[in-house]
Design an enzyme around this catalytic site. Structure first.
Site, PDB file in Angstrom:
ATOM      1  N   CYS A 124       0.822  -1.219   0.000  1.00  0.00           N
ATOM      2  CA  CYS A 124       0.000   0.000   0.000  1.00  0.00           C
ATOM      3  C   CYS A 124       0.858   1.272   0.000  1.00  0.00           C
ATOM      4  CB  CYS A 124      -0.943   0.008   1.197  1.00  0.00           C
ATOM      5  SG  CYS A 124      -2.067  -1.382   1.194  1.00  0.00           S
ATOM      6  N   HIS A 264      -3.598   7.071   3.931  1.00  0.00           N
ATOM      7  CA  HIS A 264      -3.929   5.805   3.272  1.00  0.00           C
ATOM      8  C   HIS A 264      -5.354   5.387   3.651  1.00  0.00           C
ATOM      9  CE1 HIS A 264      -3.817   1.891   1.647  1.00  0.00           C
ATOM     10  NE2 HIS A 264      -3.591   1.244   2.772  1.00  0.00           N
ATOM     11  N   ASN A 295     -10.049  -0.251   0.439  1.00  0.00           N
ATOM     12  CA  ASN A 295      -8.590  -0.133   0.386  1.00  0.00           C
ATOM     13  C   ASN A 295      -8.106  -0.618  -0.990  1.00  0.00           C
ATOM     14  OD1 ASN A 295      -5.838  -0.341   0.656  1.00  0.00           O
ATOM     15  ND2 ASN A 295      -5.883  -1.428   2.610  1.00  0.00           N
TER      16      ASN A 295
HETATM   17  O1  UT7 Z   1      -3.483  -1.529   3.834  1.00  0.00           O
HETATM   18  C1  UT7 Z   1      -2.655  -2.107   4.774  1.00  0.00           C
HETATM   19  C2  UT7 Z   1      -3.046  -1.707   6.113  1.00  0.00           C
HETATM   20  N1  UT7 Z   1      -4.261  -2.381   6.532  1.00  0.00           N
HETATM   21  C3  UT7 Z   1      -4.810  -1.979   7.646  1.00  0.00           C
HETATM   22  O2  UT7 Z   1      -4.330  -1.052   8.213  1.00  0.00           O
HETATM   23  C4  UT7 Z   1      -5.997  -2.741   8.179  1.00  0.00           C
HETATM   24  C5  UT7 Z   1      -5.910  -2.705   9.679  1.00  0.00           C
HETATM   25  N2  UT7 Z   1      -6.937  -3.430  10.405  1.00  0.00           N
HETATM   26  C6  UT7 Z   1      -8.232  -3.104  10.410  1.00  0.00           C
HETATM   27  O3  UT7 Z   1      -8.676  -2.239   9.707  1.00  0.00           O
HETATM   28  C7  UT7 Z   1      -9.117  -3.825  11.423  1.00  0.00           C
HETATM   29  O4  UT7 Z   1      -8.318  -4.517  12.334  1.00  0.00           O
HETATM   30  C8  UT7 Z   1     -10.155  -4.780  10.790  1.00  0.00           C
HETATM   31  C9  UT7 Z   1     -11.207  -3.979  10.021  1.00  0.00           C
HETATM   32  C10 UT7 Z   1      -9.460  -5.749   9.859  1.00  0.00           C
HETATM   33  C11 UT7 Z   1     -10.871  -5.560  11.877  1.00  0.00           C
HETATM   34  O5  UT7 Z   1     -11.513  -4.666  12.770  1.00  0.00           O
HETATM   35  P1  UT7 Z   1     -11.410  -4.848  14.337  1.00  0.00           P
HETATM   36  O6  UT7 Z   1     -12.243  -3.834  14.952  1.00  0.00           O
HETATM   37  O7  UT7 Z   1      -9.930  -4.841  14.649  1.00  0.00           O
HETATM   38  O8  UT7 Z   1     -12.068  -6.246  14.562  1.00  0.00           O
HETATM   39  P2  UT7 Z   1     -11.429  -7.556  15.216  1.00  0.00           P
HETATM   40  O9  UT7 Z   1     -10.471  -8.168  14.260  1.00  0.00           O
HETATM   41  O10 UT7 Z   1     -10.953  -7.249  16.597  1.00  0.00           O
HETATM   42  O11 UT7 Z   1     -12.691  -8.480  15.325  1.00  0.00           O
HETATM   43  C12 UT7 Z   1     -13.763  -8.185  16.228  1.00  0.00           C
HETATM   44  C13 UT7 Z   1     -14.860  -9.169  15.969  1.00  0.00           C
HETATM   45  C14 UT7 Z   1     -14.395 -10.612  15.940  1.00  0.00           C
HETATM   46  O12 UT7 Z   1     -15.395 -11.414  16.510  1.00  0.00           O
HETATM   47  P3  UT7 Z   1     -15.244 -11.951  18.017  1.00  0.00           P
HETATM   48  O13 UT7 Z   1     -13.974 -12.774  18.041  1.00  0.00           O
HETATM   49  O14 UT7 Z   1     -15.145 -10.728  18.874  1.00  0.00           O
HETATM   50  O15 UT7 Z   1     -16.462 -12.763  18.207  1.00  0.00           O
HETATM   51  C15 UT7 Z   1     -14.338 -10.912  14.463  1.00  0.00           C
HETATM   52  O16 UT7 Z   1     -14.519 -12.277  14.173  1.00  0.00           O
HETATM   53  O17 UT7 Z   1     -15.457  -8.892  14.706  1.00  0.00           O
HETATM   54  C16 UT7 Z   1     -15.487 -10.097  13.944  1.00  0.00           C
HETATM   55  N3  UT7 Z   1     -15.396  -9.756  12.547  1.00  0.00           N
HETATM   56  C17 UT7 Z   1     -16.468  -9.480  11.795  1.00  0.00           C
HETATM   57  N4  UT7 Z   1     -17.776  -9.478  12.090  1.00  0.00           N
HETATM   58  C18 UT7 Z   1     -18.624  -9.149  11.090  1.00  0.00           C
HETATM   59  C19 UT7 Z   1     -14.272  -9.627  11.787  1.00  0.00           C
HETATM   60  N5  UT7 Z   1     -14.623  -9.280  10.536  1.00  0.00           N
HETATM   61  C20 UT7 Z   1     -15.971  -9.185  10.513  1.00  0.00           C
HETATM   62  C21 UT7 Z   1     -16.912  -8.863   9.518  1.00  0.00           C
HETATM   63  N6  UT7 Z   1     -18.208  -8.852   9.848  1.00  0.00           N
HETATM   64  N7  UT7 Z   1     -16.555  -8.532   8.260  1.00  0.00           N
END
Ligand code: UT7
Length: 342
Positions: A124, A264, A295
């Protein structure tokens, strides 16, 4: 010309971007569409990422096609003859092939015989890495007009059964011409960084020399993006804040000198965290296209810059700060001054 410690420092020696263009595919993949594909909801995606929809390239539309479309627009805006281009740099992590480079494929589409071509792999952060290389080339006089393309077909490496990544990415391309003459955006500084110790947090596990494609890598779904989302999020905020400050320090600017911030477009919450450093900027001066495109990897800030410029929002003399973060980890920031032009 000023002589400093035996070195001749030419203060006017600054590369500029003299034409820009971007391209996104027609097909829209909305959050409602994704609800039918994985266990997710529009509400979760919007509140956690700010993304409402993203563009997906057709099966027969490759990174080189998207890059070519963006390049044509950049060349047209720059008003230079395509024959004046003497180097092509393409930032991508989704090249058409492992080799030859996508830069070569775009050269062929543009009909630019014999022009040297190179792909840059910085995920990215790729656009700012390529921009720095292009600026160095023209400032040193090695080349006169460098075509920079940042393009990714992220849908080709996204697992649409993995809800934690498939909601994030989209396809798109951006292009610009970097030169020493002409109006557009003067490049005041481009600062870059990387940390290979974090390579495992965001990667495409198979398909390279470490794990060549096999039945096993395919069945294990190792040809798709694999990301530690939470950790990546924290690094992204920290690194973009740090490099933005470093970039401003290098030219003796402070946050207050900036009129536009384009971070970004990976997650709206990351953008908001960075924007906090620029409290004097109104929300609409932190430019976002993430809601429409998700993204788009290397092209993300370029697509935003192109849209902002085409809207006629940027005034002559205004300073813009662009900042990126991606796999590697890699990161960067660029300070541009708008000097006018179409
Ligand atoms: O371009 C390169 C750079 N990329 C980035 O900077 C991306 C960085 N990361 C992010 O943007 C975020 O970490 C994500 C959007 C990928 C994830 O968001 P989060 O708030 O960090 O969620 P999480 O991974 O902590 O997950 C929280 C919950 C989990 O469920 P449990 O374990 O709490 O039951 C996930 O399984 O949300 C769940 N989850 C979803 N639920 C519904 C993860 N993805 C989804 C989804 N829909 N699409």
């Amino acid at each position: 010309m000023k002589k400093i410690g035996g070195l001749v420092k030419n203060k006017t020696l600054k590369a500029r971007i003299i034409g820009i263009g971007s391209y996104v595919p027609k097909k829209i993949l909305s959050n409602a569409d994704l609800e039918k594909m994985v266990d997710t909801s529009d509400e979760w995606i919007v509140t956690r990422t700010g993304i409402r929809e993203r563009r997906i390239a057709a099966e027969s539309e490759y990174t080189s096609h998207m890059g070519f479309e963006a390049a044509k627009k950049a060349i047209q805006e720059s008003k230079i003859s395509p024959d004046a281009i003497d180097f092509i740099l393409v930032a991508t992590i989704t090249p058409d092939y492992m080799f030859p480079s996508t830069a070569c494929l775009i050269q062929e589409k543009l009909g630019l015989k014999n022009v040297p071509c190179l792909d840059v792999s910085a995920a990215c952060s790729g656009f700012l890495y390529a921009l720095k290389i292009a600026a160095s080339f023209v400032e040193k006089g090695a080349y006169k007009n460098v075509l920079v393309v940042a393009a990714d077909k992220m849908s080709a490496i996204t697992n649409y059964n993995d809800r934690s990544t498939c909601v994030l990415f989209g396809d798109g391309a951006f292009s610009c011409i970097v030169s020493m003459k002409g109006k557009g955006f003067e490049l005041r500084e481009v600062a870059l960084g990387a940390d290979g110790e974090q390579a495992d947090l965001l990667k495409l596990p198979a398909g390279g020399s470490r794990k060549p494609a096999s039945l096993e890598t395919v069945s294990e779904k190792e040809h798709y993006i694999c990301m530690g989302g939470n950790e990546t999020f924290k690094h992204a905020v920290r690194r973009m804040e740090m490099i933005s400050k470093e970039c401003l320090d290098k030219v003796g600017f402070t946050e207050k000198d900036i009129s536009w911030l384009i971070p970004h477009q990976a997650n709206e919450r990351i953008i908001t965290a960075i924007a906090k450093r620029f409290e004097h900027l109104d929300d609409d001066r932190v430019y976002k296209v993430i809601q429409k495109y998700g993204n788009t990897s290397a092209s993300s800030i370029g697509i935003a810059l192109d849209e902002l410029k085409k809207k006629g929002c940027i005034k002559k003399g205004e300073h813009l700060l662009l900042t990126v973060f991606g796999a590697g980890f890699t990161w960067g920031a660029a300070l541009l001054t708008f000097t006018g032009g179409k």
